[in-house]
Enzyme design. Structure first.
Site: not given
Length: 82
Positions: A18-20, A45, A47
């Site tokens: 997941r981000c980042p 993800d 993002s």
């Protein structure tokens, strides 16, 4: 350009991250590549659909193709602008 994963000289599996984390891994991986080499990134993800194109613009790499219609999302990034 149609999406052709065979263009890749390296692959980065970022599924489950997941981000980042995905973009951080892309940055670390691409740092150790030669200009002109192509990285295939696989991620899930959402993002990354925003972050990876932004990373390429900011760091002067080419996003040569992206497949974001289904999971995993896949991106082909060419190191450098040449």
């Amino acid at each position: 350009m149609s999406f052709n994963p065979e263009l890749a000289t390296k692959t980065l599996e970022a599924e489950g991250l997941r981000c980042p984390e995905p973009v951080m891994m892309v940055r670390k991986t691409i740092r150790n590549m030669q200009d002109g080499e192509v990285l295939l990134v696989k991620a899930d993800d959402p993002s990354t659909t925003r972050d990876i194109p932004s990373f390429c613009r900011f760091m002067d790499h080419q996003l040569i193709a992206a497949q974001t219609d289904q999971l995993p999302y896949q991106y082909l990034i060419k190191k450098g602008l040449e």
